[in-house]
Design an enzyme around this catalytic site. Sequence first.
Site, PDB file in Angstrom:
ATOM      1  N   HIS A 124      -1.528   5.250   8.991  1.00 27.89           N
ATOM      2  CA  HIS A 124      -0.078   5.103   9.003  1.00 27.89           C
ATOM      3  C   HIS A 124       0.536   6.473   9.277  1.00 27.89           C
ATOM      4  O   HIS A 124      -0.029   7.505   8.943  1.00 27.89           O
ATOM      5  CB  HIS A 124       0.371   4.574   7.644  1.00 27.89           C
ATOM      6  CG  HIS A 124       1.799   4.167   7.550  1.00 27.89           C
ATOM      7  ND1 HIS A 124       2.818   5.083   7.396  1.00 27.89           N
ATOM      8  CD2 HIS A 124       2.393   2.946   7.562  1.00 27.89           C
ATOM      9  CE1 HIS A 124       3.976   4.443   7.326  1.00 27.89           C
ATOM     10  NE2 HIS A 124       3.743   3.146   7.418  1.00 27.89           N
ATOM     11  N   ASP A 177      -4.855   7.430   1.228  1.00 29.19           N
ATOM     12  CA  ASP A 177      -3.635   6.625   1.271  1.00 29.19           C
ATOM     13  C   ASP A 177      -3.975   5.248   0.719  1.00 29.19           C
ATOM     14  O   ASP A 177      -4.605   4.435   1.391  1.00 29.19           O
ATOM     15  CB  ASP A 177      -3.141   6.536   2.718  1.00 29.19           C
ATOM     16  CG  ASP A 177      -1.982   5.556   2.889  1.00 29.19           C
ATOM     17  OD1 ASP A 177      -1.490   5.016   1.875  1.00 29.19           O
ATOM     18  OD2 ASP A 177      -1.593   5.318   4.043  1.00 29.19           O
ATOM     19  N   GLN A 199      -1.828   0.344   0.772  1.00 31.58           N
ATOM     20  CA  GLN A 199      -2.300  -1.030   0.937  1.00 31.58           C
ATOM     21  C   GLN A 199      -3.494  -1.316   0.043  1.00 31.58           C
ATOM     22  O   GLN A 199      -3.595  -2.385  -0.559  1.00 31.58           O
ATOM     23  CB  GLN A 199      -2.695  -1.294   2.400  1.00 31.58           C
ATOM     24  CG  GLN A 199      -1.570  -1.225   3.397  1.00 31.58           C
ATOM     25  CD  GLN A 199      -0.541  -2.324   3.219  1.00 31.58           C
ATOM     26  OE1 GLN A 199      -0.831  -3.400   2.705  1.00 31.58           O
ATOM     27  NE2 GLN A 199       0.671  -2.062   3.654  1.00 31.58           N
ATOM     28  N   LYS A 215       5.273  -1.987  -2.445  1.00 28.59           N
ATOM     29  CA  LYS A 215       4.220  -2.901  -1.991  1.00 28.59           C
ATOM     30  C   LYS A 215       3.473  -3.532  -3.171  1.00 28.59           C
ATOM     31  O   LYS A 215       2.755  -4.515  -3.001  1.00 28.59           O
ATOM     32  CB  LYS A 215       3.238  -2.166  -1.081  1.00 28.59           C
ATOM     33  CG  LYS A 215       3.868  -1.581   0.182  1.00 28.59           C
ATOM     34  CD  LYS A 215       2.832  -0.904   1.053  1.00 28.59           C
ATOM     35  CE  LYS A 215       3.455  -0.003   2.095  1.00 28.59           C
ATOM     36  NZ  LYS A 215       4.290  -0.696   3.072  1.00 28.59           N
ATOM     37  N   CYS A 232       4.221   1.600  12.344  1.00 29.79           N
ATOM     38  CA  CYS A 232       4.067   3.019  11.985  1.00 29.79           C
ATOM     39  C   CYS A 232       2.630   3.492  12.206  1.00 29.79           C
ATOM     40  O   CYS A 232       2.067   4.226  11.384  1.00 29.79           O
ATOM     41  CB  CYS A 232       4.498   3.276  10.544  1.00 29.79           C
ATOM     42  SG  CYS A 232       6.261   3.084  10.264  1.00 29.79           S
TER      43      CYS A 232
END
Length: 406
Positions: free
Chosen positions: A123, A200, A203, A226, A364
Site C-alpha cells: 500500500h 503493515d 489488513q 478496518k 493505493c
Amino acid sequence: MPGFDPLPIRAQFPILSRQVNGRPLVYLDNAASAQKPRAVIDALTRAMEGSYANVHRGLHTLANETTEAFEAARASVARFLNAPGPDNIVFTKGGTEAVNLVAHGLGARLQPGDEIVVSQMEHHSNLVPWMMLRESRGAVVRFAPVLHDGALDMAALKALIGPRTRVVALTHMSNVLGTVNPVAEIAALARAAGARTVIDGCQGAVHCVPDVQALGCDFYVITGHKLYGPTGIGALYGTSEALEALPPWQGGGEMIETVTEEGVTYAPPPARFEAGTPPILEAIGLGAALDWFGRFDRHAVAAHERALYDHARERLSGLNWLKVLGEAEGKGAILTFTVEGAHAHDVAQIMDRYGVAVRAGLHCAEPLARRFGVGSSARASFALYNTLEEADAFVDALIKARNFFA
C-alpha cells in the site's frame, strides 16, 4: 460454514439494516473501512456524555476516569497483538502515521546507499514514507517482485536482503491480492542481516491472528477503522529495544520529561511519540472495538470469510470476461477483479444500483497495478457480518453490470 452464524452479529451493526437505491445494503468495501458495531458506538457515546476530560494532566475525577479509559484501550491493543505490555503500544492517528513515525526515526540514522526492501504489493502508506527517505537521505529502495498468482517471490526477497539492508518493510496481508505473507520467516531474514522489520498489519490484523512476539518483527502497524473501530486512530507496536532506539517524532506537551531554556529531555516510550492531546475518544473506541472483536473465535471468522470468497469465486469461475488478481494459496477473503470492456469505476457504479458496495480504482497500490498491467480494478472484501446471500447478491450484481456493458 458450520459453527459460525453471522446473523446475530449483523444485528449489532445499525447501518447494515439500511437500504441503498431501494435494495438491502450489501457492504463489501471492508478492506477500505469496516462498519461499526453498537459496542463501539455506545463506548464513544458514554465517553462523550458521561466522563470526558483531557488525559494524564488533571487530578479531578473526569480527568482520572478518562485517563483510565484511555490507558485501558492501550492495554486492549497490547492484548490483541500479544505484545509484552502496554508500553510497547504507541497510539497514532492511523496506520499511515505509524509507518511515517517509524520511517522518520529510522531514517535519521540512514546513510546514502543504505537499502530499504519493500515489495510490489505494498500500500502507498508503506511505500511513500520509504521513498521519501530515498529523496532526503539517499537511501536505496529495492522492490521484491510478486509472482503471477499474487504470492511474494520469496527467493527474490532473500536475494535482495544483504549487508546494506537497514529496513525490511512489508505487508502482512495485501489489501489488493489478499496474499498473506510469511512474516515470521521474513523477520528472521531481516534480523539475520541486522535490519529492522516493519510490518503493515492494517489488513493482516483483521483477517489473521497477529501475535507480534511469535512473528518476531520489530514494528507492527494497525489502523482502527478496518478493525470495526473509529477513524483517526491507529497503533504502532514496537519491541522495547526498537522503540527506545527511535528519536522523538513530534515535539510538544506530553512527550517530554523536562524543558528548560537550556534544553529538553524526552519521556520514555510510548509517551515520547505521543506529543500533544491524543485522539482520546478514538482510542477509547478502538479499545472497545478490539475487546468486542476479541470475543470471537478468530479462526472461525477467517473460515467464514474465506467460505464466502470461495462461494463467490466458484460462481464466477469460467467467465471469460472476468480477470481475478491474486489467487495465492492461503490468501484472505479479498476478491479483486477486472471486467473486459468496462472500467472498474463504471462497474462499481452499476453494482451500487443493486445496493452492492465495492471499491474501484488503484487501491493505493500503483506499482502492483502496473505489475499486473491494469489501469484500475474493482474489489469485493468480506467481513464477519457478511452472509452467503450477500455473496450471491454480489455475483448477481456483477453479472448484471457486465451485461449492461456487453
